[in-house]
Design a protein around this motif. Sequence first.
Motif, PDB file in Angstrom:
ATOM      1  N   ILE A 180       0.865  -1.179   0.000  1.00 57.11           N
ATOM      2  CA  ILE A 180       0.000   0.000   0.000  1.00 57.11           C
ATOM      3  C   ILE A 180       0.902   1.229   0.000  1.00 57.11           C
ATOM      4  N   ASN A 181       0.650   2.163  -0.898  1.00 55.53           N
ATOM      5  CA  ASN A 181       1.367   3.440  -0.909  1.00 55.53           C
ATOM      6  C   ASN A 181       0.402   4.518  -0.467  1.00 55.53           C
ATOM      7  N   LEU A 182       0.797   5.215   0.595  1.00 52.43           N
ATOM      8  CA  LEU A 182      -0.149   6.162   1.196  1.00 52.43           C
ATOM      9  C   LEU A 182       0.473   7.561   1.274  1.00 52.43           C
ATOM     10  N   ALA A 183      -0.286   8.537   0.827  1.00 57.21           N
ATOM     11  CA  ALA A 183       0.157   9.942   0.967  1.00 57.21           C
ATOM     12  C   ALA A 183      -0.990  10.725   1.564  1.00 57.21           C
ATOM     13  N   LYS A 184      -0.658  11.593   2.522  1.00 58.00           N
ATOM     14  CA  LYS A 184      -1.721  12.441   3.080  1.00 58.00           C
ATOM     15  C   LYS A 184      -1.102  13.722   3.616  1.00 58.00           C
ATOM     16  N   THR A 185      -1.914  14.745   3.672  1.00 56.71           N
ATOM     17  CA  THR A 185      -1.383  16.032   4.087  1.00 56.71           C
ATOM     18  C   THR A 185      -2.485  16.965   4.566  1.00 56.71           C
ATOM     19  N   LYS A 186      -2.087  17.860   5.442  1.00 58.19           N
ATOM     20  CA  LYS A 186      -2.965  18.981   5.787  1.00 58.19           C
ATOM     21  C   LYS A 186      -3.096  19.840   4.534  1.00 58.19           C
ATOM     22  N   GLY A 187      -4.242  20.413   4.307  1.00 53.43           N
ATOM     23  CA  GLY A 187      -4.404  21.289   3.146  1.00 53.43           C
ATOM     24  C   GLY A 187      -5.395  20.722   2.163  1.00 53.43           C
ATOM     25  N   LYS A 188      -5.326  21.259   0.963  1.00 57.36           N
ATOM     26  CA  LYS A 188      -6.331  20.935  -0.047  1.00 57.36           C
ATOM     27  C   LYS A 188      -5.887  19.734  -0.891  1.00 57.36           C
ATOM     28  N   GLU A 238      -5.189  19.789  -3.906  1.00 62.87           N
ATOM     29  CA  GLU A 238      -4.065  20.245  -4.730  1.00 62.87           C
ATOM     30  C   GLU A 238      -2.725  20.004  -4.011  1.00 62.87           C
ATOM     31  N   ASP A 239      -2.702  20.266  -2.700  1.00 58.98           N
ATOM     32  CA  ASP A 239      -1.480  20.017  -1.911  1.00 58.98           C
ATOM     33  C   ASP A 239      -1.185  18.523  -1.880  1.00 58.98           C
ATOM     34  N   LEU A 240      -2.245  17.733  -1.749  1.00 61.64           N
ATOM     35  CA  LEU A 240      -2.068  16.281  -1.730  1.00 61.64           C
ATOM     36  C   LEU A 240      -1.461  15.818  -3.042  1.00 61.64           C
ATOM     37  N   SER A 241      -1.966  16.337  -4.145  1.00 60.48           N
ATOM     38  CA  SER A 241      -1.495  15.818  -5.431  1.00 60.48           C
ATOM     39  C   SER A 241      -0.009  16.161  -5.626  1.00 60.48           C
ATOM     40  N   LYS A 242       0.421  17.340  -5.142  1.00 56.74           N
ATOM     41  CA  LYS A 242       1.863  17.677  -5.220  1.00 56.74           C
ATOM     42  C   LYS A 242       2.667  16.698  -4.381  1.00 56.74           C
ATOM     43  N   LYS A 243       2.165  16.432  -3.181  1.00 53.72           N
ATOM     44  CA  LYS A 243       2.904  15.565  -2.259  1.00 53.72           C
ATOM     45  C   LYS A 243       2.957  14.130  -2.791  1.00 53.72           C
ATOM     46  N   ALA A 244       1.807  13.634  -3.267  1.00 51.28           N
ATOM     47  CA  ALA A 244       1.749  12.245  -3.718  1.00 51.28           C
ATOM     48  C   ALA A 244       2.726  12.024  -4.876  1.00 51.28           C
ATOM     49  N   LYS A 245       2.789  13.011  -5.783  1.00 51.13           N
ATOM     50  CA  LYS A 245       3.660  12.855  -6.963  1.00 51.13           C
ATOM     51  C   LYS A 245       5.116  12.686  -6.549  1.00 51.13           C
ATOM     52  N   THR A 246       5.542  13.362  -5.506  1.00 53.99           N
ATOM     53  CA  THR A 246       6.953  13.247  -5.112  1.00 53.99           C
ATOM     54  C   THR A 246       7.169  12.107  -4.132  1.00 53.99           C
ATOM     55  N   ASP A 247       6.165  11.768  -3.320  1.00 50.09           N
ATOM     56  CA  ASP A 247       6.415  10.852  -2.190  1.00 50.09           C
ATOM     57  C   ASP A 247       6.139   9.378  -2.458  1.00 50.09           C
ATOM     58  N   ILE A 248       5.194   9.090  -3.348  1.00 44.99           N
ATOM     59  CA  ILE A 248       4.801   7.669  -3.457  1.00 44.99           C
ATOM     60  C   ILE A 248       4.695   7.232  -4.924  1.00 44.99           C
ATOM     61  N   SER A 249       4.679   5.923  -5.095  1.00 45.16           N
ATOM     62  CA  SER A 249       4.390   5.387  -6.427  1.00 45.16           C
ATOM     63  C   SER A 249       2.883   5.548  -6.655  1.00 45.16           C
TER      64      SER A 249
END
Length: 615
Positions: free
Chosen positions: A42-50, A52-63
């Motif tokens: 399982i690849n999980l990304a999550k963040t405070k914010g919108k 749009e912030d999640l999509s930036k984070k997910a692109k760099t952090d997870i497959s």
Amino acid sequence: MCGIVGYIGYRDAYPILIKGLQRLEYRGYDSAGVALFDGNNINLAKTKGKVEDLSKKAKTDISLKGTLGIGHTRWATHGVPNDVNSHPHYSNSGDLVIIHNGIIENYESIKKELGKRGYTFSSDTDTEVLVNLIEEVQKTEDVKLGKAVQIALNQVVGAYAIAVFDRKKPDEIVVAKLGSPLAIGVGDKEFFIASDASPFIEFTNNAVYLEDEEMAIVRLGKEIKLRKIKDDAIAYPNILELQLNLEEIEKGGYDHFMLKEIYEQPRAILDTYRGRLLADQGIIRMAGIDDHLEKFLNANRIIIVACGTSWHAGLVAEYIFEDLARIPVEVEYASEFRYRNPVITDKDVLIAISQSGETADTLAAIKLAKERGAFVFGVCNVVGSSIARETDAGAYTHAGPEIGVASTKAFTTQITVLTLIALKLAKEKGEFSSSKFHEFLTELETIPAKVERALQSDELIKVIADVYKDSNNCLYLGRGYNFPVALEGALKLKEISYIHAEGYPAAEMKHGPIALIDEQMPVIVIATKKGHYEKVVSNIQEIKSRKGQIIAIVTEGDEQVRNLADHVVEVPETLESLTPLLTTIPLQLLSYHIAVMRDCNVDQPRNLAKSVTVE
Ligand code: F6R
């Protein structure tokens, strides 16, 4: 008050989840997350914010690989909005992952119990407790995920729409619902899960809406199986064909959904009375009323329950029902009604008004009224919503999806439906002559074009907004039918521009609020020709003599108020009881432009969410 989304099928899940979350952001937008299964992990990304912030984070952090995944956009209830409290949440083993919309009320005691058994928690959320409870049940009872979810849910108190999957069995997502909405989109060899149908509308028109206390195992290559959470009974999925289309949920060239929705009002009002208002035949046809006419005609009184803007529509309805149909009406905040042990009898008709059809307090008020024998009628916008299903009968507003958090077209279409009902009852009760009835019907038919004309003041309103955008306070005054409009105008301004605003009946001003008036105080006065015009003119004079700044909403051609006011916005003339449909328009535009000029997030104001599914 969160949005949940899930996908299982043959396409890449990630873009579906992200786009789906963007469409669900109206439900909450303080943090977001996704979990994808890539075939092994399982690849999980999550963040405070919108999102749009999640999509930036997910692109760099997870497959971002994987054809199975879940996502969440949050409106915090337990635990502040931060990365850790964002969903999805893992179980302690890391095998289970969950998203949740709702509140688990007894999570503290469950957490304590699980703590004794060695479970640890990284977040402050009730959701992390739930996923670990499911894991504990899975282990101790040695059952499959679906059964474990069912047993766990029988131990919790609260509300939920959940989706959970197991890394060790990645061909299914288990979903369940109580009190929060959950739809399953049924495609060809694929399934979509979401809080409403907007995330999957371009993929499939077929959807199953779970009922309360139902769960489903959504398994690849299999039909959906529904079960009752309480007693394990099999429930049969009712696959509905949706009417929603993609344009309705996109901005269509407008800067904000709110502006688009303000401009949609001529069409929305027309759609709401189309097929119901048959002026040439002199009839109003509404199945929900026709089938239960005796209930309305024999009612001792009508009780209206709603929250926020819908409550304001209820106040307008009180004027209309009493004035036209001569039926006594009480209007209540659902949140107060549900807890104040109200006197309700089987001779009462309760009308619940709700755009979303999911507002927790309104739902609870409905349940209370039903228990006490009242006939319950719903006025909802969202088709198939919980309130629409819970009521004995109802009438939909046909506003189309309202995505801007500040309600606009829902308000005017609610008033339209309620006006149709009042007119119909007035006619049936013999309160109206045929000619008066006909006059109302033909006038109602002119409203969309008159709203269109009211919208033409947009540029003028922008100029006025620029003058008052830095105000700290604002007063809204109206009388009669336009008193609720003053309340609604004030609510719109505070919720999207964060300027403190109060709505008042104009004549009440001298009992207190007049003390606030000085040269810094903009006062928006609804002073249309019909309805206490001379009295309102006197109120304007009282404000003027205390140096308040007057922005008046007047009837086209008005001269008297023009000579007194600092700014004047005209609306077309109509019957007094229909004026709210027109006077509301400039107030919506004024709030919108002030909020934009103050750089506020118009569609997603701070601390708010579109549907309030928690108390
Ligand atoms: C204000 C607003 C809210 C809602 C209220 C009730 O612009 O949108 O005040 O009117 O939360 O929501 P519904 O109508 O969905 O029950």
